[in-house]
Write a protein that holds these residues in place. Structure first.
Motif, PDB file in Angstrom:
ATOM      1  N   VAL A 158       0.838  -1.199   0.000  1.00 44.82           N
ATOM      2  CA  VAL A 158       0.000   0.000   0.000  1.00 44.82           C
ATOM      3  C   VAL A 158       0.873   1.250   0.000  1.00 44.82           C
ATOM      4  CG1 VAL A 158      -1.797   1.270   1.229  1.00 44.82           C
ATOM      5  CG2 VAL A 158      -1.884  -1.230   1.139  1.00 44.82           C
ATOM      6  N   ALA A 159       1.901   1.261   0.835  1.00 41.10           N
ATOM      7  CA  ALA A 159       2.813   2.406   0.856  1.00 41.10           C
ATOM      8  C   ALA A 159       3.484   2.588  -0.502  1.00 41.10           C
ATOM      9  CB  ALA A 159       3.868   2.213   1.946  1.00 41.10           C
ATOM     10  N   ALA A 160       3.854   1.483  -1.145  1.00 42.73           N
ATOM     11  CA  ALA A 160       4.487   1.563  -2.464  1.00 42.73           C
ATOM     12  C   ALA A 160       3.524   2.138  -3.496  1.00 42.73           C
ATOM     13  CB  ALA A 160       4.967   0.181  -2.904  1.00 42.73           C
ATOM     14  N   ALA A 161       2.260   1.694  -3.451  1.00 41.39           N
ATOM     15  CA  ALA A 161       1.268   2.192  -4.400  1.00 41.39           C
ATOM     16  C   ALA A 161       0.998   3.673  -4.183  1.00 41.39           C
ATOM     17  CB  ALA A 161      -0.023   1.384  -4.273  1.00 41.39           C
ATOM     18  N   ILE A 162       0.925   4.087  -2.932  1.00 38.17           N
ATOM     19  CA  ILE A 162       0.690   5.499  -2.639  1.00 38.17           C
ATOM     20  C   ILE A 162       1.861   6.349  -3.110  1.00 38.17           C
ATOM     21  CG2 ILE A 162       0.523   7.178  -0.760  1.00 38.17           C
ATOM     22  CD1 ILE A 162      -1.175   5.090   0.754  1.00 38.17           C
ATOM     23  N   GLU A 163       3.075   5.934  -2.791  1.00 37.95           N
ATOM     24  CA  GLU A 163       4.244   6.718  -3.183  1.00 37.95           C
ATOM     25  C   GLU A 163       4.326   6.872  -4.696  1.00 37.95           C
ATOM     26  OE1 GLU A 163       9.128   6.762  -2.635  1.00 37.95           O
ATOM     27  OE2 GLU A 163       7.966   5.009  -2.015  1.00 37.95           O
ATOM     28  N   ALA A 164       4.100   5.786  -5.421  1.00 32.96           N
ATOM     29  CA  ALA A 164       4.233   5.830  -6.875  1.00 32.96           C
ATOM     30  C   ALA A 164       3.133   6.654  -7.523  1.00 32.96           C
ATOM     31  CB  ALA A 164       4.229   4.410  -7.433  1.00 32.96           C
ATOM     32  N   THR A 165       1.892   6.420  -7.136  1.00 31.08           N
ATOM     33  CA  THR A 165       0.787   7.100  -7.811  1.00 31.08           C
ATOM     34  C   THR A 165       0.729   8.579  -7.458  1.00 31.08           C
ATOM     35  OG1 THR A 165      -0.762   6.391  -6.063  1.00 31.08           O
ATOM     36  CG2 THR A 165      -0.612   5.017  -8.034  1.00 31.08           C
ATOM     37  N   VAL A 166       0.979   8.915  -6.206  1.00 31.97           N
ATOM     38  CA  VAL A 166       1.002  10.325  -5.827  1.00 31.97           C
ATOM     39  C   VAL A 166       2.148  11.037  -6.536  1.00 31.97           C
ATOM     40  CG1 VAL A 166       1.388  11.916  -3.908  1.00 31.97           C
ATOM     41  CG2 VAL A 166      -0.203  10.004  -3.641  1.00 31.97           C
ATOM     42  N   ASP A 185      -4.627   4.994  -9.191  1.00 34.90           N
ATOM     43  CA  ASP A 185      -5.156   3.635  -9.300  1.00 34.90           C
ATOM     44  C   ASP A 185      -4.130   2.667  -8.714  1.00 34.90           C
ATOM     45  OD1 ASP A 185      -6.019   1.121 -10.085  1.00 34.90           O
ATOM     46  OD2 ASP A 185      -6.054   1.552 -12.232  1.00 34.90           O
ATOM     47  N   PRO A 186      -4.500   1.886  -7.692  1.00 35.64           N
ATOM     48  CA  PRO A 186      -3.550   0.933  -7.108  1.00 35.64           C
ATOM     49  C   PRO A 186      -3.212  -0.224  -8.031  1.00 35.64           C
ATOM     50  CG  PRO A 186      -5.723   0.607  -6.155  1.00 35.64           C
ATOM     51  CD  PRO A 186      -5.807   1.860  -6.994  1.00 35.64           C
ATOM     52  N   ALA A 187      -4.010  -0.439  -9.062  1.00 33.81           N
ATOM     53  CA  ALA A 187      -3.742  -1.451 -10.097  1.00 33.81           C
ATOM     54  C   ALA A 187      -3.691  -2.864  -9.523  1.00 33.81           C
ATOM     55  CB  ALA A 187      -2.475  -1.118 -10.874  1.00 33.81           C
ATOM     56  N   HIS A 188      -4.830  -3.340  -9.066  1.00 35.15           N
ATOM     57  CA  HIS A 188      -4.933  -4.721  -8.610  1.00 35.15           C
ATOM     58  C   HIS A 188      -4.417  -5.675  -9.696  1.00 35.15           C
ATOM     59  CE1 HIS A 188      -7.738  -2.634  -5.970  1.00 35.15           C
ATOM     60  NE2 HIS A 188      -7.748  -3.684  -5.178  1.00 35.15           N
ATOM     61  N   ASP A 189      -3.648  -6.659  -9.289  1.00 37.19           N
ATOM     62  CA  ASP A 189      -3.084  -7.712 -10.145  1.00 37.19           C
ATOM     63  C   ASP A 189      -1.861  -7.267 -10.950  1.00 37.19           C
ATOM     64  OD1 ASP A 189      -4.914  -9.580  -9.284  1.00 37.19           O
ATOM     65  OD2 ASP A 189      -5.822  -9.947 -11.237  1.00 37.19           O
ATOM     66  N   PHE A 190      -1.677  -5.973 -11.193  1.00 38.06           N
ATOM     67  CA  PHE A 190      -0.547  -5.520 -12.002  1.00 38.06           C
ATOM     68  C   PHE A 190       0.733  -5.563 -11.161  1.00 38.06           C
ATOM     69  CE2 PHE A 190      -3.752  -4.498 -14.846  1.00 38.06           C
ATOM     70  CZ  PHE A 190      -3.279  -3.936 -16.027  1.00 38.06           C
ATOM     71  N   ASP A 191       1.615  -6.480 -11.492  1.00 40.16           N
ATOM     72  CA  ASP A 191       2.833  -6.760 -10.726  1.00 40.16           C
ATOM     73  C   ASP A 191       2.521  -6.957  -9.250  1.00 40.16           C
ATOM     74  OD1 ASP A 191       5.623  -7.274 -11.310  1.00 40.16           O
ATOM     75  OD2 ASP A 191       6.064  -5.701  -9.863  1.00 40.16           O
ATOM     76  N   LEU A 200      -4.449  -4.330  -0.720  1.00 43.66           N
ATOM     77  CA  LEU A 200      -4.788  -3.025  -1.293  1.00 43.66           C
ATOM     78  C   LEU A 200      -6.269  -2.725  -1.120  1.00 43.66           C
ATOM     79  CD1 LEU A 200      -2.647  -3.196  -4.533  1.00 43.66           C
ATOM     80  CD2 LEU A 200      -2.518  -1.366  -2.829  1.00 43.66           C
ATOM     81  N   THR A 201      -7.110  -3.724  -1.289  1.00 45.11           N
ATOM     82  CA  THR A 201      -8.550  -3.526  -1.124  1.00 45.11           C
ATOM     83  C   THR A 201      -8.889  -3.248   0.336  1.00 45.11           C
ATOM     84  OG1 THR A 201      -8.873  -5.121  -2.924  1.00 45.11           O
ATOM     85  CG2 THR A 201     -10.815  -4.512  -1.638  1.00 45.11           C
ATOM     86  N   ARG A 202      -8.294  -4.018   1.230  1.00 43.49           N
ATOM     87  CA  ARG A 202      -8.568  -3.884   2.667  1.00 43.49           C
ATOM     88  C   ARG A 202      -8.122  -2.527   3.199  1.00 43.49           C
ATOM     89  NH1 ARG A 202      -6.450  -8.292   3.675  1.00 43.49           N
ATOM     90  NH2 ARG A 202      -4.334  -7.708   4.274  1.00 43.49           N
ATOM     91  N   ARG A 203      -7.047  -1.976   2.627  1.00 39.64           N
ATOM     92  CA  ARG A 203      -6.487  -0.713   3.118  1.00 39.64           C
ATOM     93  C   ARG A 203      -6.662   0.431   2.113  1.00 39.64           C
ATOM     94  NH1 ARG A 203      -0.444  -2.156   4.371  1.00 39.64           N
ATOM     95  NH2 ARG A 203      -0.410   0.088   4.847  1.00 39.64           N
ATOM     96  N   LEU A 204      -7.667   0.309   1.264  1.00 41.52           N
ATOM     97  CA  LEU A 204      -7.849   1.320   0.218  1.00 41.52           C
ATOM     98  C   LEU A 204      -8.112   2.702   0.797  1.00 41.52           C
ATOM     99  CD1 LEU A 204      -7.850   1.341  -2.916  1.00 41.52           C
ATOM    100  CD2 LEU A 204     -10.343   1.274  -2.798  1.00 41.52           C
ATOM    101  N   ASP A 205      -8.649   2.764   2.009  1.00 41.29           N
ATOM    102  CA  ASP A 205      -8.900   4.055   2.633  1.00 41.29           C
ATOM    103  C   ASP A 205      -7.616   4.862   2.800  1.00 41.29           C
ATOM    104  OD1 ASP A 205      -8.107   2.077   4.506  1.00 41.29           O
ATOM    105  OD2 ASP A 205      -8.956   3.213   6.166  1.00 41.29           O
ATOM    106  N   PRO A 213      -8.533  11.479  -6.020  1.00 46.68           N
ATOM    107  CA  PRO A 213      -9.610  10.515  -6.271  1.00 46.68           C
ATOM    108  C   PRO A 213      -9.039   9.187  -6.749  1.00 46.68           C
ATOM    109  CG  PRO A 213      -9.592  12.241  -7.950  1.00 46.68           C
ATOM    110  CD  PRO A 213      -8.623  12.653  -6.901  1.00 46.68           C
ATOM    111  N   VAL A 214      -9.596   8.100  -6.239  1.00 44.97           N
ATOM    112  CA  VAL A 214      -9.077   6.768  -6.508  1.00 44.97           C
ATOM    113  C   VAL A 214      -9.958   6.037  -7.504  1.00 44.97           C
ATOM    114  CG1 VAL A 214      -8.567   4.507  -5.493  1.00 44.97           C
ATOM    115  CG2 VAL A 214      -7.951   6.606  -4.261  1.00 44.97           C
ATOM    116  N   LEU A 215      -9.333   5.451  -8.510  1.00 43.67           N
ATOM    117  CA  LEU A 215      -9.993   4.569  -9.473  1.00 43.67           C
ATOM    118  C   LEU A 215      -9.552   3.146  -9.170  1.00 43.67           C
ATOM    119  CD1 LEU A 215     -10.306   4.993 -13.318  1.00 43.67           C
ATOM    120  CD2 LEU A 215      -9.281   2.907 -12.395  1.00 43.67           C
ATOM    121  N   VAL A 216     -10.496   2.208  -9.219  1.00 44.47           N
ATOM    122  CA  VAL A 216     -10.148   0.797  -9.049  1.00 44.47           C
ATOM    123  C   VAL A 216     -10.640  -0.005 -10.246  1.00 44.47           C
ATOM    124  CG1 VAL A 216      -9.967   0.728  -6.548  1.00 44.47           C
ATOM    125  CG2 VAL A 216     -12.212   0.457  -7.604  1.00 44.47           C
TER     126      VAL A 216
END
Length: 286
Positions: A158-166, A185-191, A200-205, A213-216
Motif C-alpha cells: 500500500v505504501a508503495a502504491a501510494i508513493e508511486a501514484t502520488v 489507481d492501485p492497479a490490482h493484479d498488475f505486478d 490493497l482492497t482492505r487498506r484502500l482508505d 480521487p481513486v480509481l479501481v
C-alpha cells in the motif's frame, strides 16, 4: 470536485467506467467487441445501463498478440471519433500507455487517458496537459507493459502504491494537468499477487486519504478468481464484494465489465453512507 472532459462530478459521486475492448484476445470477452459495430453496440448498451464513462482499449493488458503503435491507432482513433459523434456528452477514456496514441485519441475526442502502465511513457502526461485531458496514474511497480507478474515483493504494497501514484500525479500536475482531473489507481493484479491485491482492497482508505480521487479496476480479476477458486466467467459475485468494500473506503471510479450490477452496488453503498436517498421509501410510512 472531479473534472473529466466536459463533465464535473461531485465528491460523493461514484462513477462507473465501462470497459470497451477493441481487441481480439481480451481475457474476459474473447474478442466480443473486436468488430467496430459490436463495440459501438457495447457503448450504447453500457450507457443505457448507467455507465458514466467508457474506457476504450486497443491492446490487451497481458501478454498476447503484438500490437504496435500503428495498429493501436487503427483500433482506437476512428472508434473514439465515432463514439464522440454519437455521444457528444459522454466521457470517453482510452486505455493506453503510449503518448503517440494518447495524442491522436485526444484529437479524436477522448477526455481521459488511462495510463494503465504507470508512466512507462513519460510523455503521456505531457499529452494530457496539452489537450486538457484527465489522467489516471497507476501503480505497476515499474513493470514493462504487457508482462505478467513474477514473484513481486513489497515491504508494504500500500505504501508503495501510494508513493508511486502520488508521485505520478504530482508530476502530471507540474506539467499542467489540472489537479481536478487526476486520479490514482492501485492497479490490482498488475505486478502483484493475490495477497497484495487483497491488502490493497482492505487498506484502500489509505489511498483515499491522500486526497487524490481513486480509481479501481477490480472486474473479474485473477485475485478474485484465486480467492474464491472461480474461473473468469464466474467472478461477478466476488467482484461486487470487492466493489462494495472499495466504495465504503471511498474509491470514486470503478472500471468494470458488468455495468448494471455495479451501478446497483454503488447506489446501495452510497445510500448506506447517507450520500444518496432511497429510490423510494414507503415501508412503515403509510
Amino acid at each position: 470536485m472531479l473534472i473529466l472532459g466536459r463533465r464535473t462530478f461531485a465528491d460523493t459521486d461514484l462513477l462507473v467506467m465501462a470497459i470497451v475492448n477493441r481487441t481480439r484476445d481480451s481475457f474476459y470477452d474473447n474478442g466480443a467487441t473486436w468488430q467496430e459495430d459490436k463495440a459501438l453496440e457495447r457503448v450504447r448498451s453500457v450507457v443505457a445501463a448507467g455507465a458514466d464513462l467508457v474506457d476504450i482499449g486497443g491492446v490487451k493488458a497481458g501478454p498476447g498478440e503484438v500490437v504496435d503503435v500503428e495498429e493501436e491507432l487503427r483500433r482506437t482513433v476512428p472508434f473514439v471519433a465515432r463514439v464522440r459523434e454519437e455521444f457528444p456528452d459522454l466521457v470517453i477514456s482510452v486505455d493506453t500507455w503510449r503518448a503517440a496514441v494518447g495524442r491522436e485519441v485526444c484529437r479524436a475526442g477522448a477526455d481521459v487517458l488511462n495510463d494503465a502502465w504507470g508512466g512507462f511513457d513519460p510523455d503521456l502526461a505531457q499529452v494530457a496537459a496539452e489537450f486538457g485531458a484527465a489522467l489516471v496514474c497507476t501503480h505497476t511497480n515499474g513493470a514493462t507493459p504487457r508482462t505478467a507478474p513474477h514473484r513481486p515483493s513489497y515491504d508494504d504494497v500500500v505504501a508503495a502504491a501510494i508513493e508511486a501514484t502520488v508521485g505520478l500525479a504530482e508530476r502530471a500536475a507540474s506539467l499542467g494537468v489540472s489537479r481536478d482531473s487526476l486520479l490514482i489507481d492501485p492497479a490490482h493484479d498488475f505486478d502483484k499477487n493475490t495477497w497484495h491485491s487483497l491488502e490493497l482492497t482492505r487498506r484502500l482508505d489509505e489511498m483515499v486519504a491522500t486526497g487524490w480521487p481513486v480509481l479501481v479496476s477490480l472486474s473479474n480479476k485473477d485475485f478474485v478468481g484465486e480467492t474464491l477458486d472461480r474461473p473468469v466467467g464466474e467472478r461477478l459475485t466476488g467482484t461486487l464484494a470487492a466493489t462494495a468494500v472499495s466504495a465504503w473506503h471511498g474509491a470514486r471510479v470503478y472500471r468494470v465489465h458488468e455495468v448494471a450490477e455495479t451501478r446497483e452496488v454503488l447506489d446501495m453503498v452510497a445510500s448506506i453512507r447517507g450520500d444518496r436517498p432511497p429510490a423510494r421509501a414507503v415501508r412503515g410510512l403509510a
